[in-house]
Design an enzyme around this catalytic site. Structure first.
Site, PDB file in Angstrom:
ATOM      1  N   ALA A  69      31.807  52.691  36.327  1.00 19.19           N
ATOM      2  CA  ALA A  69      32.488  53.766  37.377  1.00 19.19           C
ATOM      3  C   ALA A  69      32.837  53.448  38.772  1.00 19.19           C
ATOM      4  O   ALA A  69      33.571  53.998  39.560  1.00 19.19           O
ATOM      5  CB  ALA A  69      31.670  54.916  37.170  1.00 19.19           C
ATOM      6  N   SER A 128      78.811  17.950  25.712  1.00 17.90           N
ATOM      7  CA  SER A 128      78.073  18.318  27.131  1.00 17.90           C
ATOM      8  C   SER A 128      79.078  19.519  27.628  1.00 17.90           C
ATOM      9  O   SER A 128      80.435  19.548  27.375  1.00 17.90           O
ATOM     10  CB  SER A 128      78.158  17.273  27.776  1.00 17.90           C
ATOM     11  OG  SER A 128      77.350  16.197  27.448  1.00 17.90           O
ATOM     12  N   TYR A 132      70.620  25.777  28.649  1.00 17.06           N
ATOM     13  CA  TYR A 132      69.977  27.034  28.452  1.00 17.06           C
ATOM     14  C   TYR A 132      70.395  27.665  27.126  1.00 17.06           C
ATOM     15  O   TYR A 132      71.685  27.700  26.643  1.00 17.06           O
ATOM     16  CB  TYR A 132      70.508  28.306  29.342  1.00 17.06           C
ATOM     17  CG  TYR A 132      70.156  29.684  28.984  1.00 17.06           C
ATOM     18  CD1 TYR A 132      68.523  30.040  29.174  1.00 17.06           C
ATOM     19  CD2 TYR A 132      71.019  30.708  28.477  1.00 17.06           C
ATOM     20  CE1 TYR A 132      68.332  31.312  28.606  1.00 17.06           C
ATOM     21  CE2 TYR A 132      70.611  31.858  28.107  1.00 17.06           C
ATOM     22  CZ  TYR A 132      69.138  32.333  28.105  1.00 17.06           C
ATOM     23  OH  TYR A 132      68.821  33.350  27.717  1.00 17.06           O
ATOM     24  N   ARG A 142      34.512  46.630  48.414  1.00 14.85           N
ATOM     25  CA  ARG A 142      34.588  45.369  49.034  1.00 14.85           C
ATOM     26  C   ARG A 142      35.932  44.296  48.305  1.00 14.85           C
ATOM     27  O   ARG A 142      36.172  43.566  48.792  1.00 14.85           O
ATOM     28  CB  ARG A 142      33.515  44.845  49.157  1.00 14.85           C
ATOM     29  CG  ARG A 142      32.345  45.208  50.051  1.00 14.85           C
ATOM     30  CD  ARG A 142      31.330  44.153  50.289  1.00 14.85           C
ATOM     31  NE  ARG A 142      30.165  44.550  49.185  1.00 14.85           N
ATOM     32  CZ  ARG A 142      29.355  43.813  48.682  1.00 14.85           C
ATOM     33  NH1 ARG A 142      29.140  42.702  49.435  1.00 14.85           N
ATOM     34  NH2 ARG A 142      28.219  44.055  47.967  1.00 14.85           N
ATOM     35  N   LYS A 176      37.468  47.580  39.822  1.00 15.35           N
ATOM     36  CA  LYS A 176      36.787  46.413  39.986  1.00 15.35           C
ATOM     37  C   LYS A 176      36.623  45.482  38.794  1.00 15.35           C
ATOM     38  O   LYS A 176      36.713  44.295  38.543  1.00 15.35           O
ATOM     39  CB  LYS A 176      35.412  46.290  40.687  1.00 15.35           C
ATOM     40  CG  LYS A 176      34.675  45.063  40.817  1.00 15.35           C
ATOM     41  CD  LYS A 176      33.387  45.234  41.663  1.00 15.35           C
ATOM     42  CE  LYS A 176      32.231  46.168  41.028  1.00 15.35           C
ATOM     43  NZ  LYS A 176      31.006  46.059  41.760  1.00 15.35           N
ATOM     44  N   GLY A 215      25.434  57.479  41.794  1.00  9.04           N
ATOM     45  CA  GLY A 215      24.533  56.572  41.706  1.00  9.04           C
ATOM     46  C   GLY A 215      24.404  56.120  40.412  1.00  9.04           C
ATOM     47  O   GLY A 215      24.812  56.772  39.333  1.00  9.04           O
ATOM     48  N   THR A 216      23.564  55.017  40.016  1.00  9.56           N
ATOM     49  CA  THR A 216      23.312  54.440  38.775  1.00  9.56           C
ATOM     50  C   THR A 216      22.467  55.233  38.019  1.00  9.56           C
ATOM     51  O   THR A 216      22.701  55.319  36.767  1.00  9.56           O
ATOM     52  CB  THR A 216      22.604  53.212  38.951  1.00  9.56           C
ATOM     53  OG1 THR A 216      21.382  53.253  39.564  1.00  9.56           O
ATOM     54  CG2 THR A 216      23.623  51.978  39.577  1.00  9.56           C
ATOM     55  N   GLY A 245      18.035  44.353  44.837  1.00 13.24           N
ATOM     56  CA  GLY A 245      16.907  44.990  44.690  1.00 13.24           C
ATOM     57  C   GLY A 245      15.549  44.034  44.300  1.00 13.24           C
ATOM     58  O   GLY A 245      15.624  43.039  43.490  1.00 13.24           O
ATOM     59  N   ALA A 285      83.141  18.195  24.221  1.00 16.52           N
ATOM     60  CA  ALA A 285      82.654  18.466  25.555  1.00 16.52           C
ATOM     61  C   ALA A 285      83.586  19.372  26.307  1.00 16.52           C
ATOM     62  O   ALA A 285      84.748  19.100  26.144  1.00 16.52           O
ATOM     63  CB  ALA A 285      82.389  17.147  26.325  1.00 16.52           C
TER      64      ALA A 285
END
Length: 463
Positions: free
Chosen positions: A12, A408, A369, A17, A24, A81-82, A143, A426
């Site tokens: 979430a 060609s 092409y 950063r 992210k 928060g988590t 942590g 050609a």
């Protein structure tokens, strides 16, 4: 499926950063959004349910992952928060029993073996919670695991840690296993008295210990496994690790990488033994390359199938194409989506194919092409040939049957068919079908004016 194992993935966060409008967890690591690496690892424990907690960019994440069977989404709004994020999963997991495995969507290096070991450790010790940790030389930003008499006592976030706690080298990996029986009620006991004013999941460990509930740890030997991605620099570093691992796996399976440091191969790519990959090659997506191929330098191949013994010469771009055995591509060729190159066919320098089938043994050696074309076997396409497939409104098809010869500098103005064994002179602009075995010529008749050059030079110069 393990009926008593449930996976929840936290995805979430905004990831400020990263400086990106893209969530992210959707930033790519070795060809996949990092959260897809996490989901694939989660498959190793065959969970009964998978829940993704989304918030920032939730619609983009749902759009990307919505087709994954069984994946359920829970919105965290606002993001507090988590612990608050995990609480949101109660709405879909209430009444479930067993083990909840909590993962982070920005930790793509976690291995399946570690995840299986986490579940095994958690169950064998009958723990209320099990925390994945690692010992590192530079713990800054993580942590810290605070122990008492060898047992985990609490987890202290970097911003809330004292100078002494910051000296601890054992860090929290942000990956957990919880017994569902005690989880939801314990989560409601978490307060937001910290530097961020958020509800930290890490506070749950101290709550369990106060309640005398068993908490265990699993220390991973390779700390890279729990490495998170919070910036573009970390994204690049993690991507390098994944690429290096992929390259080592390929080389161990018999693939030659002339310079692994400059070879970029996505996670899902498959390459057969005795294939040689030269420097500067990028192979992406769900590409499959057969055995005994040679991929020369500065080639990019994406979502394509290359059969055995194919040579791709320098500076080619191949996207969404299929190339059969013993074909030769390039240099400087461009195969666009839905192109099929037949066995032993040759596509030479500065040739572009788009949604075109090139039959076995056919060749277009240079400067052409060929778009929206079906080309049979043993056809020769001369230099400068163009299938004029677009009339300004519709794309039209060109069909060239077996054994035809296209001279060609020919323009084949679609829709048009060149019959079996037919020749096109050609310099022709062909607007009508050429029957089998016929010669098609469509150009102005040549005129020579005798003495024109001398008369031109003798004429008085105008001033």
């Amino acid at each position: 499926m393990a009926a008593d194992t449930h996976v929840v993935i936290l995805a979430a966060g905004q990831g400020t950063r990263m400086k990106s409008r893209l969530p992210k967890v959707l930033h790519r690591v070795s060809g996949r959004p990092m959260v897809e690496h996490v989901l694939k690892t989660a498959d190793a424990i065959s969970p009964a349910t998978e829940t993704l907690i989304v918030g920032h960019g939730a619609d983009m994440i749902r759009e990307r992952l919505g087709r994954r069977q069984g994946l359920q989404f829970v919105l965290q709004d606002p993001q507090l928060g988590t612990a608050h994020a995990l609480q949101q999963a109660e709405t879909v997991l209430a009444g479930q029993t067993g083990t909840l495995v909590l993962l982070s969507g920005d930790v793509p290096l976690l291995t399946a073996s570690t995840l299986r070991k986490l579940v095994e450790t958690h169950r064998n010790t009958a723990a209320a919670a099990t925390v994945v940790t690692a010992i590192v030389d530079r713990p800054y930003g993580y942590g810290r695991i605070v122990r008492s008499k060898g047992r985990i006592a609490r987890i202290v976030e970097e911003r809330d840690a004292s100078a002494n706690v910051r000296q601890i080298r054992e860090i929290n990996g942000g990956i957990y296993a919880f017994d569902l029986a005690s989880l939801w009620e314990a989560l409601r006991g978490i307060a937001s008295q910290n530097a961020q004013g958020e509800y930290y999941l890490t506070d749950l460990i101290a709550i369990y210990r106060r309640r005398k509930l068993p908490v265990e740890t699993l220390i991973v030997e390779n700390a890279q496994e729990i490495r998170g991605v919070n910036s573009r620099t970390e994204l690049a570093e993690v991507s390098r690790i994944v690429r290096q691992t992929k390259n080592e796996e390929l080389m161990a399976a018999g693939v030659t990488l002339v310079d692994p440091a400059t070879t970029y191969i996505d996670t899902d790519v498959e390459i057969g033994a005795d294939t040689v990959i030269h420097p500067g090659v990028v192979i992406e997506g769900h590409t499959k390359i057969g055995s005994a191929c040679e991929i020369q330098g500065s080639v990019r191949i994406c979502d394509s199938e290359i059969a055995d013994r194919v040579t791709v010469h320098n500076f080619c771009l191949i996207i969404g194409a299929r190339v059969a055995e013993d074909a030769s591509i390039g240099p400087f060729a461009h195969l666009r989506p839905e192109t099929v190159v037949g066995e032993g066919a040759k596509i030479g320098n500065f040739v572009e194919l788009k949604k075109t089938t090139m039959g076995p043994g056919s060749k277009a050696n240079h400067l052409a092409y060929l778009g929206d074309a079906t080309i049979g076997a043993k056809v020769n396409v001369g230099a400068g040939t163009i299938t004029c497939n677009y009339d300004g409104v519709n794309k039209n098809a060109t069909i060239i049957e077996d054994g035809a010869f296209i001279g060609s500098d020919t323009q084949l103005i679609a829709p048009v068919r060149i019959g079996k064994g037919a020749y096109v002179g050609a310099g022709s602009s062909i607007t009508e079908d050429v029957p089998a075995g016929a010669l098609g010529i469509a150009r102005g008749r040549q005129s020579n004016v005798e003495g024109w050059v001398e008369r031109k030079k003798a004429a008085p110069t105008k001033t």
